[in-house]
Design an enzyme around this catalytic site. Structure first.
Site, PDB file in Angstrom:
ATOM      1  N   GLU A  82       0.872  -1.164   0.000  1.00 16.79           N
ATOM      2  CA  GLU A  82       0.000   0.000   0.000  1.00 16.79           C
ATOM      3  C   GLU A  82       0.920   1.228   0.000  1.00 16.79           C
ATOM      4  O   GLU A  82       1.818   1.322   0.846  1.00 16.79           O
ATOM      5  CB  GLU A  82      -0.869  -0.010   1.258  1.00 16.79           C
ATOM      6  CG  GLU A  82      -1.876   1.106   1.236  1.00 16.79           C
ATOM      7  CD  GLU A  82      -2.756   1.165   2.477  1.00 16.79           C
ATOM      8  OE1 GLU A  82      -2.802   0.183   3.243  1.00 16.79           O
ATOM      9  OE2 GLU A  82      -3.390   2.218   2.656  1.00 16.79           O
TER      10      GLU A  82
ATOM     11  N   ARG B 255       4.997 -12.922   9.528  1.00 16.72           N
ATOM     12  CA  ARG B 255       5.588 -11.583   9.417  1.00 16.72           C
ATOM     13  C   ARG B 255       6.963 -11.582  10.049  1.00 16.72           C
ATOM     14  O   ARG B 255       7.188 -12.285  11.034  1.00 16.72           O
ATOM     15  CB  ARG B 255       4.776 -10.600  10.260  1.00 16.72           C
ATOM     16  CG  ARG B 255       3.612  -9.976   9.626  1.00 16.72           C
ATOM     17  CD  ARG B 255       3.003  -8.988  10.617  1.00 16.72           C
ATOM     18  NE  ARG B 255       3.326  -7.637  10.206  1.00 16.72           N
ATOM     19  CZ  ARG B 255       2.663  -7.007   9.256  1.00 16.72           C
ATOM     20  NH1 ARG B 255       1.673  -7.588   8.626  1.00 16.72           N
ATOM     21  NH2 ARG B 255       2.984  -5.778   8.924  1.00 16.72           N
TER      22      ARG B 255
ATOM     23  N   LYS C 144       4.076   0.738   9.716  1.00 18.30           N
ATOM     24  CA  LYS C 144       4.205   1.981   8.951  1.00 18.30           C
ATOM     25  C   LYS C 144       3.586   3.163   9.686  1.00 18.30           C
ATOM     26  O   LYS C 144       4.093   4.272   9.616  1.00 18.30           O
ATOM     27  CB  LYS C 144       3.556   1.820   7.571  1.00 18.30           C
ATOM     28  CG  LYS C 144       4.460   1.078   6.599  1.00 18.30           C
ATOM     29  CD  LYS C 144       3.907   1.142   5.197  1.00 18.30           C
ATOM     30  CE  LYS C 144       2.931   0.013   4.976  1.00 18.30           C
ATOM     31  NZ  LYS C 144       2.443  -0.065   3.592  1.00 18.30           N
TER      32      LYS C 144
HETATM   33  P1  ATP Z   1       1.591  -1.890   7.942  1.00 21.96           P
HETATM   34  O1  ATP Z   1       0.502  -2.571   8.696  1.00 21.96           O
HETATM   35  O2  ATP Z   1       2.793  -1.556   8.750  1.00 21.96           O
HETATM   36  O3  ATP Z   1       1.137  -0.719   7.130  1.00 21.96           O
HETATM   37  P2  ATP Z   1       1.189  -3.659   5.793  1.00 21.96           P
HETATM   38  O4  ATP Z   1       1.270  -5.124   5.916  1.00 21.96           O
HETATM   39  O5  ATP Z   1      -0.172  -3.104   5.759  1.00 21.96           O
HETATM   40  O6  ATP Z   1       2.104  -3.002   6.894  1.00 21.96           O
HETATM   41  P3  ATP Z   1       1.589  -3.414   3.003  1.00 21.96           P
HETATM   42  O7  ATP Z   1       2.097  -2.274   2.241  1.00 21.96           O
HETATM   43  O8  ATP Z   1       0.161  -3.775   2.842  1.00 21.96           O
HETATM   44  O9  ATP Z   1       1.946  -3.140   4.518  1.00 21.96           O
HETATM   45  O10 ATP Z   1       2.493  -4.697   2.763  1.00 21.96           O
HETATM   46  C1  ATP Z   1       2.776  -5.215   1.491  1.00 21.96           C
HETATM   47  C2  ATP Z   1       3.112  -6.668   1.621  1.00 21.96           C
HETATM   48  O11 ATP Z   1       4.219  -6.835   2.507  1.00 21.96           O
HETATM   49  C3  ATP Z   1       1.969  -7.455   2.195  1.00 21.96           C
HETATM   50  O12 ATP Z   1       1.833  -8.653   1.478  1.00 21.96           O
HETATM   51  C4  ATP Z   1       2.373  -7.695   3.605  1.00 21.96           C
HETATM   52  O13 ATP Z   1       1.813  -8.884   4.079  1.00 21.96           O
HETATM   53  C5  ATP Z   1       3.897  -7.752   3.510  1.00 21.96           C
HETATM   54  N1  ATP Z   1       4.505  -7.357   4.782  1.00 21.96           N
HETATM   55  C6  ATP Z   1       4.295  -6.228   5.481  1.00 21.96           C
HETATM   56  N2  ATP Z   1       4.968  -6.232   6.643  1.00 21.96           N
HETATM   57  C7  ATP Z   1       5.641  -7.407   6.674  1.00 21.96           C
HETATM   58  C8  ATP Z   1       6.523  -8.026   7.622  1.00 21.96           C
HETATM   59  N3  ATP Z   1       6.849  -7.424   8.768  1.00 21.96           N
HETATM   60  N4  ATP Z   1       7.028  -9.239   7.319  1.00 21.96           N
HETATM   61  C9  ATP Z   1       6.713  -9.842   6.164  1.00 21.96           C
HETATM   62  N5  ATP Z   1       5.896  -9.325   5.248  1.00 21.96           N
HETATM   63  C10 ATP Z   1       5.358  -8.123   5.480  1.00 21.96           C
HETATM   64 MG    MG Z   2      -1.516  -4.014   4.200  1.00 21.22          MG
END
Ligand code: ATP
Ligand code: MG
Length: 567
Positions: A39, A264, A274
């Protein structure tokens, strides 16, 4: 804690096994097509690297493809700056989406049509409950939900209302489009989840075309379907969303990718949310998203971490079905391992102490030959100027040496790296009694660092020639957070209280050898005996700036021992 140790190659994991199986059974006609779906609401962090390496890595291994897709359904939080930084970062990590860069917002028309299709089939309805009421009606894990009073509107009424929602006739939050599934489902995600919300907000790509936006769950699976993704790999928190993912593609009768969830990445002393990282940026706790203390890939790149080190780390930690926490020291291990192979060695003195070699001819300069990298002889040698006045580290001299102190002290002889043996003959002190200058004599027969008579010294110290040294700013970093789990706080405190007040120390006037003049931003060096450093983008020819990437001491053995002791 994951039981993975860096000695495992990480090449096999359960996701890979699933793919191997699907290739055997021909489930997707032998195709492997993944995607990385960030995102654009922040910079990518080291957790994302795990997902990037997994998605792009599996596609590459099986001759498949991996798309970059921006999951841009939240117009209020998303920006072009984030899109740009994400593209930059994925490329920097060494991956290529070729021409396959997509946006969920590209599918807004199609998603709208699909919403209409479900409404026509009696599978979706317009609900007038407020967000608060929807929450109340949803029930809990132990209690079933209650049906919305608007659940049984006629198809015609629903279609008309949904069209009016789209036309902008209703204020934000006044209505939603919901799927009609099952308010008694044990899975809360299946209790008539919201598909569309009203939001009069400009989108970074579609502008003001829409005032209704699809929810993540109504977007993600269908986007995967449109792109013919085979394996939709996401993190564990989406496991409970999988029935809904499947429900939408089944109800719509469209191509059905397979969602697979993995753990994760969590790291000690590190926050990977984030939202919280944005808070640090907005409150000025760090200099920006790319502050070298940030766990963002832009930050750790600036700190001097290499893509190879990050990829090796991601391979070694593997993937599993249970969340754990990896020690930060393991990431540092992979950084050291990579930099050890490639980093040019140089000499730099962080806290200079003047050394005068009284019997060395005044005005004379010699060029000493120094090895650029003992791990890679092809990197050759360089000439380091040597003269009568040098700088050494303050730490490498003690007027009153404690027991077992083998560095320079009155009457003691040490080796100057690539130079000569020197013996301390006296000191000069300032008015406060601080030693400001050390006097020595050198033995001309020890040129290059060895005594023809075979006598030994117990210590070799680094130095730079005062007349030739460059002044440099050196930034020393420690963990951004002082506590192992920055999210754990006492009553009334927040993660901000866990910040480490000592995370940045600026050394304004270090002395470095002239070889370092004009090294490009992000160039890597090993400052002998001190650690790995890299040129900060703030650096100029007149004002060189170096970031400490990581110290020299490797904690791997300690980490492995701790891991073994764990159940
Ligand atoms: P946040 O909740 O911090 O905003 P998010 O998971 O919503 O993180 P995205 O931009 O949606 O962030 O993540 C893109 C991809 O990266 C998704 O498939 C997510 O599952 C993966 N991802 C995000 N954080 C992690 C992590 N700590 N370890 C492994 N994969 C991750
Ligand atoms: Mg996400």
């Amino acid at each position: 804690m994951n039981s993975t140790t860096p000695t495992e190659t990480g090449t096999s994991n359960f996701v890979r096994e699933i793919i191997l199986d699907d290739l055997k059974t021909g489930k997707f006609g032998g195709r492997v097509h993944t995607r990385f779906p960030p995102e654009p609401n922040g910079y990518l962090h080291i957790g994302h690297a795990k997902s990037i390496c997994l998605n792009f890595g599996l596609a590459a291994e099986f001759g498949g493809k991996c798309n970059l897709r921006f999951d841009d359904t939240n117009p209020e939080k998303e920006e072009q700056e984030y899109v740009d930084s994400i593209m930059d970062t994925v490329r920097w990590l060494g991956f290529d989406w070729e021409e396959r860069m997509y946006y969920a917002s590209d599918y807004f028309d199609q998603l709208y049509e699909w919403a209409v299709q479900l409404t026509k089939a009696g599978k979706a309805y317009v609900c007038d409950l407020s967000a608060e009421e929807v929450r109340k009606y949803r029930g809990t894990l132990t209690e079933p939900g209650k049906e919305s009073p608007y659940r049984n509107r006629s198809v015609e009424e629903n279609l008309a209302l949904f069209e009016r929602m789209r036309a902008g006739e209703f204020p934000d939050g006044s209505r939603t489009l919901r799927s009609k599934i099952d308010m008694a489902s044990p899975n809360l995600n299946m209790r008539d989840p919201v598909m569309y919300r009203i939001l009069h907000a400009s989108h970074h790509r579609t502008g003001d075309k829409w005032c209704i936006y699809p929810m993540y769950d109504f977007t993600h699976g269908q986007s995967d379907s449109i792109e013919h993704i085979t394996h939709s790999i996401c993190t564990l928190e989406f496991e409970d969303h999988r029935p809904l993912y499947d429900w939408y593609v089944e109800q719509l009768g469209i191509y059905h990718p397979q969602q697979i969830e993995f753990d994760r990445l969590n790291l000690t002393y590190t926050l990977l949310s984030k939202r919280k990282l944005l808070t640090l940026v907005e409150e000025g706790r760090v200099s920006g998203w790319d502050d070298p203390r940030m766990p963002t890939l832009a930050g750790i790149r600036r700190r001097g971490y290499t893509p190879e080190a990050i990829r090796n780390f991601c391979g070694a930690i593997g993937v599993s079905k249970t969340n754990g926490t990896i020690e930060f020291g393991l990431l540092e291990h992979f950084v050291r391992e990579d930099l050890n192979k490639r980093a040019q060695r140089v000499m730099a003195v962080l806290r200079p102490l003047r050394v005068v070699i009284d019997n060395y001819p005044e005005g004379q300069t010699e060029e000493m030959e120094a090895i650029n990298n003992p791990e890679d002889i092809s990197m050759g040698t360089r000439r380091v100027p040597f003269s009568r006045v040098l700088y050494i580290e303050q730490d490498d001299f003690r007027e009153d040496p404690p027991k077992h102190y083998y560095r320079l002290s009155p009457g003691k002889e040490v080796r100057l790296r690539y130079g000569y043996f020197i013996t301390c003959t006296g000191v000069v002190k300032d008015a406060n009694g601080e030693v400001v200058e050390v006097h020595c004599t050198y033995d001309p027969a020890t040129h290059g660092g060895n005594a023809p008579d075979g006598r030994k010294v117990k210590s070799t110290i680094h130095w730079v020639s005062a007349a030739h040294a460059l002044d440099a700013e050196v930034r020393l970093y420690e963990n951004l957070f002082a506590s192992e789990d920055p999210n754990r706080t006492e009553e009334g405190k927040t993660f901000i209280d866990n910040l480490n007040p000592q995370s940045l120390e600026v050394v304004p006037h270090a002395k470095v050898e002239p070889f370092l003049a004009g090294g490009g931003a992000f160039s890597h060096y090993q400052f002998e005996r001190l650690g790995y450093f890299c040129v900060d983008p703030d650096s100029t020819r007149e004002h060189p700036v170096f970031n400490r990437t990581v110290g020299l001491r490797d904690a791997l053995a300690k980490i492995e021992k701790r891991e073994k002791g764990r159940p």
